[in-house]
Design a protein around this motif. Structure first.
Motif, PDB file in Angstrom:
ATOM      1  N   ARG A  44       0.867  -1.181   0.000  1.00  0.00           N
ATOM      2  CA  ARG A  44       0.000   0.000   0.000  1.00  0.00           C
ATOM      3  C   ARG A  44       0.898   1.224   0.000  1.00  0.00           C
ATOM      4  O   ARG A  44       1.839   1.321   0.780  1.00  0.00           O
ATOM      5  N   GLY A  45       0.589   2.134  -0.900  1.00  0.00           N
ATOM      6  CA  GLY A  45       1.229   3.439  -0.925  1.00  0.00           C
ATOM      7  C   GLY A  45       0.206   4.453  -0.458  1.00  0.00           C
ATOM      8  O   GLY A  45      -0.926   4.452  -0.924  1.00  0.00           O
ATOM      9  N   LYS A  46       0.593   5.315   0.452  1.00  0.00           N
ATOM     10  CA  LYS A  46      -0.361   6.257   1.044  1.00  0.00           C
ATOM     11  C   LYS A  46       0.201   7.669   0.980  1.00  0.00           C
ATOM     12  O   LYS A  46       1.347   7.910   1.350  1.00  0.00           O
ATOM     13  N   ASP A  47      -0.623   8.578   0.494  1.00  0.00           N
ATOM     14  CA  ASP A  47      -0.265  10.000   0.472  1.00  0.00           C
ATOM     15  C   ASP A  47      -1.363  10.747   1.210  1.00  0.00           C
ATOM     16  O   ASP A  47      -2.487  10.836   0.732  1.00  0.00           O
ATOM     17  N   ASP A  48      -1.044  11.248   2.368  1.00  0.00           N
ATOM     18  CA  ASP A  48      -2.044  12.013   3.119  1.00  0.00           C
ATOM     19  C   ASP A  48      -1.586  13.447   3.372  1.00  0.00           C
ATOM     20  O   ASP A  48      -2.118  14.124   4.240  1.00  0.00           O
ATOM     21  N   SER A  49      -0.603  13.904   2.581  1.00  0.00           N
ATOM     22  CA  SER A  49      -0.087  15.245   2.836  1.00  0.00           C
ATOM     23  C   SER A  49      -0.184  16.193   1.646  1.00  0.00           C
ATOM     24  O   SER A  49      -0.105  17.401   1.834  1.00  0.00           O
ATOM     25  N   SER A  50      -0.360  15.692   0.427  1.00  0.00           N
ATOM     26  CA  SER A  50      -0.346  16.569  -0.751  1.00  0.00           C
ATOM     27  C   SER A  50      -1.562  17.468  -0.846  1.00  0.00           C
ATOM     28  O   SER A  50      -1.462  18.644  -1.169  1.00  0.00           O
ATOM     29  N   ILE A  51      -2.740  16.906  -0.591  1.00  0.00           N
ATOM     30  CA  ILE A  51      -3.986  17.656  -0.703  1.00  0.00           C
ATOM     31  C   ILE A  51      -4.648  17.658   0.668  1.00  0.00           C
ATOM     32  O   ILE A  51      -4.925  16.591   1.217  1.00  0.00           O
TER      33      ILE A  51
END
Length: 82
Positions: A28-35
């Protein structure tokens, strides 16, 4: 590309493919900071040679191996259809 994603292995298992020991890596790749107020996950799996898997783990670079695989899959080869 995908610099803000944190990739983690969610599970893995050994398989034999064409007589070679391989490791299926689920991630799992998680991005919770860009938007703001948005979380975007990328889930998937891929196979890699067992020895490469264990060396990446021993050298604490499995996350980078996962990232490399994801970026390769998302990148359109030169001359490919977009």
């Amino acid at each position: 590309m995908m610099a803000n994603y944190e990739f983690t292995e969610t599970s893995s298992r050994n398989i034999t493919e064409n007589g070679e020991q391989m490791r299926v890596v689920n991630y799992r790749g998680k991005d919770d900071s860009s938007i703001p107020n948005t979380v975007l996950n990328v889930d998937g799996s891929f196979t890699m040679p067992v020895m490469d898997y264990f060396m990446a783990g021993a050298e604490n670079r499995l996350s980078e191996e996962i990232r490399k695989h994801v970026v390769e899959r998302l990148t359109v080869p030169d001359g490919g259809a977009e």
